[in-house]
Design an enzyme around this catalytic site. Structure first.
Site, PDB file in Angstrom:
ATOM      1  N   ASP A 152       0.173  -9.349   3.279  1.00 27.41           N
ATOM      2  CA  ASP A 152      -1.261  -9.290   3.558  1.00 27.41           C
ATOM      3  C   ASP A 152      -2.100  -9.781   2.387  1.00 27.41           C
ATOM      4  O   ASP A 152      -3.182 -10.339   2.586  1.00 27.41           O
ATOM      5  CB  ASP A 152      -1.671  -7.858   3.910  1.00 27.41           C
ATOM      6  N   CYS A 156       6.474  -3.337   3.493  1.00 24.79           N
ATOM      7  CA  CYS A 156       5.049  -3.660   3.391  1.00 24.79           C
ATOM      8  C   CYS A 156       4.281  -3.428   4.686  1.00 24.79           C
ATOM      9  O   CYS A 156       4.799  -2.926   5.657  1.00 24.79           O
ATOM     10  CB  CYS A 156       4.878  -5.069   2.839  1.00 24.79           C
ATOM     11  N   ASP A 157       3.023  -3.872   4.673  1.00 26.35           N
ATOM     12  CA  ASP A 157       1.972  -3.343   5.531  1.00 26.35           C
ATOM     13  C   ASP A 157       2.301  -3.235   7.019  1.00 26.35           C
ATOM     14  O   ASP A 157       2.073  -2.208   7.631  1.00 26.35           O
ATOM     15  CB  ASP A 157       0.709  -4.185   5.366  1.00 26.35           C
ATOM     16  N   LYS A 158       2.756  -4.302   7.654  1.00 28.23           N
ATOM     17  CA  LYS A 158       2.980  -4.259   9.098  1.00 28.23           C
ATOM     18  C   LYS A 158       4.445  -4.090   9.452  1.00 28.23           C
ATOM     19  O   LYS A 158       4.776  -3.930  10.632  1.00 28.23           O
ATOM     20  CB  LYS A 158       2.439  -5.548   9.757  1.00 28.23           C
ATOM     21  N   CYS A 213       2.699  -3.060  -3.379  1.00 31.55           N
ATOM     22  CA  CYS A 213       1.632  -2.927  -4.382  1.00 31.55           C
ATOM     23  C   CYS A 213       1.437  -1.473  -4.787  1.00 31.55           C
ATOM     24  O   CYS A 213       1.503  -0.566  -3.972  1.00 31.55           O
ATOM     25  CB  CYS A 213       0.339  -3.529  -3.859  1.00 31.55           C
ATOM     26  N   GLU A 219      -8.401  -7.889   7.704  1.00 33.17           N
ATOM     27  CA  GLU A 219      -8.790  -6.955   6.644  1.00 33.17           C
ATOM     28  C   GLU A 219      -9.950  -7.543   5.845  1.00 33.17           C
ATOM     29  O   GLU A 219     -10.022  -8.749   5.625  1.00 33.17           O
ATOM     30  CB  GLU A 219      -7.609  -6.686   5.718  1.00 33.17           C
ATOM     31  N   SER A 222      -8.173  -3.384   3.944  1.00 35.32           N
ATOM     32  CA  SER A 222      -6.937  -3.239   3.192  1.00 35.32           C
ATOM     33  C   SER A 222      -6.847  -1.819   2.664  1.00 35.32           C
ATOM     34  O   SER A 222      -7.861  -1.155   2.432  1.00 35.32           O
ATOM     35  CB  SER A 222      -6.924  -4.228   2.030  1.00 35.32           C
TER      36      SER A 222
END
Length: 618
Positions: free
Chosen positions: A81, A122-124, A195, A491, A517
């Protein structure tokens, strides 16, 4: 008694062809009849949170086979992302969640796997795999790649901890020289891993602990630390045991739906509120709950947000605290322990690693355990050496952080705030609700009255902020960026970062039908539902309109008479085919994204696909 799914392809004379193909993958006579475990990896060289996962699937596979199973690895896609941010690449991020869920379903069902280990980060990716686990309802264990170490550098004469968001903010702040910006850029993301703050990736990996689907430490032990290897090895052994419990003992508590009940989703959301997690977790928990057949809604989230306090603030809410500090304070088990002591957690729920969450807390909560092994585990520290190699260091803090009054994790008697870190707001601007990360909002602007400054895309808003159009007292409204309107629900990290860099972070608000985000802070309100593209009132807002944001009372509204808003709606609907579409935006939308837009629901329903929307149009 359920039957091993894999026997569909491994037993019977008519499966000779399938067995021949299995043999070509390395299976022997003695393997037919063993549970076939899918190792669902997500290695890619595009994403620092996944760059170190290449060999970890085979690490898990070896442990599965040592425990008596047959391991078969495959890979999913993974979008970064941060790299996709700020351009049309972000349109693909949220839709990739559905592709990941589908790809796991396709592979597991096509080959009749019995269970799976999900290697995400990570995000998704974690949400997509979580949705698949709920959909398939076969035994599953989640083990993530882990958080990266926080960066550190000297900026303007002072040493400071850094993360991705710092690089974005200083790049837009003209008080920093090019050399200082480059120093931050080079130091912000020093190692492999997700992150380092409480952004979406780490938030979701923490929530798998609360749901009961991952091992203690999954959300907090660093990607670089040797202790994380133990999680991967244990996951391999654990999944074989879970498969046997389900297929040989009919033990429902070995399945995702048997573990992730309504109470478990409430536990996960309570954790999210207590730790000030990313607002994206709301989308993902709603989506996963729907896949599990659990009636978990925005109303539940609103109720929980009013009773669960904020016990932990991590970057971006507190810029000098990162996941390595949360781990030192006892990790997610410590936060869950504080909630359980206050009666804010249902600890009777089973987990993949303990009969109940209560049993897990007795061993893993540093506030109650007598295990020196556990305390040593939570002393795992950053190595301070840039690397893309997993498990490459074994540094330890001298002690754990047990200060529950002023430490990284607080008790319910000494919270950062009695209101939790997330809140749901309702009003004429968001009748179905919207989300704000209150942990990142300065107390001085919890109630905010301003005037709308409307943009019909993220790009236009960025230009307006950097061009000086936005001034103190403005409420930046970014619309037509929802799941349908974007499409893909981008985002808005760049607009919020640029507001900070312009000194407007505590002087303005941002409201959008898009999302934020996990790195966002400030008065940033997203997920406005219904969205502009489906006739939401946000499409009728005009620059100069008075906006009220009242977080303590959970209100967001346009302070205009109903008849004025009704007249605007009539005028909009009179536009025919042009109604509920951005008037001046030029954006190329691919067939893949158009397909997503045609089927997606709004944020209040998790932005999941609803195929009936297409079927009704036939």
């Amino acid at each position: 008694m359920p039957q091993y799914r894999s026997r569909t392809t491994t037993h019977g004379r008519n499966m000779a062809g399938a067995r021949g193909l299995w043999r070509a993958t390395g299976m022997k006579d003695g393997d037919f009849g063993k549970p076939i475990i899918a190792v669902v990896n997500s290695f890619t060289q595009f994403v620092p949170g996944h760059v170190h996962l290449k060999d970890l699937g085979q690490l898990v596979a070896r442990e599965i086979e040592a425990a008596g199973g047959v391991a078969k690895e495959f890979n999913t896609i993974a979008v970064d992302d941060g790299i996709a941010m700020g351009h049309d690449g972000m349109l693909y991020s949220l839709p990739s969640r559905e592709l990941i869920a589908d790809s796991v379903e396709y592979m597991v069902n096509a080959h009749c796997a019995d269970a799976m280990v999900c290697i995400s980060n990570c995000d998704k990716i974690t949400p997509g795999m979580l949705m698949a686990a709920m959909r398939l309802n076969i035994p599953a264990v989640f083990v993530s790649g882990g958080p990266m170490e926080a960066g550190k550098t000297v900026v303007k004469g002072a040493t400071r901890a850094l993360d991705l968001v710092d690089a974005m903010v200083v790049a837009a702040d003209e008080s920093y020289t090019d050399e200082e910006v480059q120093a931050v850029e080079r130091s912000a993301c020093p190692t492999c891993g997700s992150c380092s703050g409480m952004f979406t990736a780490n938030s979701m990996n923490c929530l798998t602990e609360a749901l009961g689907l991952s091992l203690p430490g999954n959300g907090s032990v660093l990607a670089t630390h040797a202790d994380r290897e133990k999680l991967f090895r244990e996951a391999g052994h654990l999944i074989v045991d879970l498969a046997r419990r389900w297929y040989e003992q009919d033990d429902v508590s070995a399945t995702p739906r048997g573990i992730a009940t309504h109470a478990a989703f409430e536990n996960a959301m309570s954790l999210d509120i207590a730790m000030g997690g990313s607002t994206n977790t709301v989308l993902h928990l709603l989506a996963a709950a729907q896949e599990a057949g659990v009636d978990f809604t925005m109303a539940d989230i609103d109720r929980l947000s009013r009773r669960v306090p904020c016990l932990c603030k991590v970057a971006p809410a507190k810029s000098d605290v990162h996941m390595e500090d949360v781990h030192r304070a006892g990790g997610i088990m410590a936060i869950l322990g504080e909630l359980e002591r206050a009666g804010l957690l249902d600890a009777s729920r089973p987990t993949v690693h303990a009969p109940t969450l209560k049993d897990a807390l007795e061993r893993w909560d540093i506030g109650r355990t007598s295990s020196e092994e556990v305390r040593t585990f939570f002393r795992a520290a950053p190595g301070g050496v840039p690397t893309q190699v997993a498990f490459s260091q074994s540094a330890r803090w001298d002690s754990v952080d047990e200060d529950r009054q002023k430490g990284v994790i607080r008790s319910t008697e000494h919270p950062f705030s009695h209101d939790g870190g997330l809140a749901v707001l309702f009003g004429n601007l968001a009748p179905e609700g919207c989300i704000v990360k209150t942990a990142g909002v300065d107390e001085s602007i919890l109630t905010f009255r301003g005037t709308a400054r409307v943009y019909e895309s993220q790009d236009a808003a960025v230009s307006g902020i950097l061009g000086g159009q936005v001034v103190a007292g403005d409420v930046v409204v970014i619309r037509y960026e929802g799941p349908k309107g974007g499409p893909g629900m981008q985002e808005m990290l760049y607009p919020t970062s640029y507001l900070k860099s312009k000194g407007l972070g505590k002087l303005c608000a941002l409201v959008t039908d898009g999302r934020f985000s996990g790195g966002t802070s400030g008065l940033s309100i997203g997920h406005v539902s219904p969205e502009a593209a489906e006739g939401g009132l946000i499409a009728l807002v005009e620059t100069g309109d008075p906006v009220l944001i009242d977080i303590p009372n959970r209100i967001i509204s346009i302070a205009l008479p109903d008849e004025v808003l009704a007249a605007r709606r009539t005028a909009m609907e009179a536009k025919g085919e042009a109604a509920w579409k951005p008037a001046e935006r030029q954006r190329k939308v691919s067939p893949a994204l158009r397909a997503y837009a045609a089927m997606t629901t709004n944020a209040a329903r998790g932005a999941v696909r609803d195929v009936s929307q297409v079927e009704r149009k036939r």
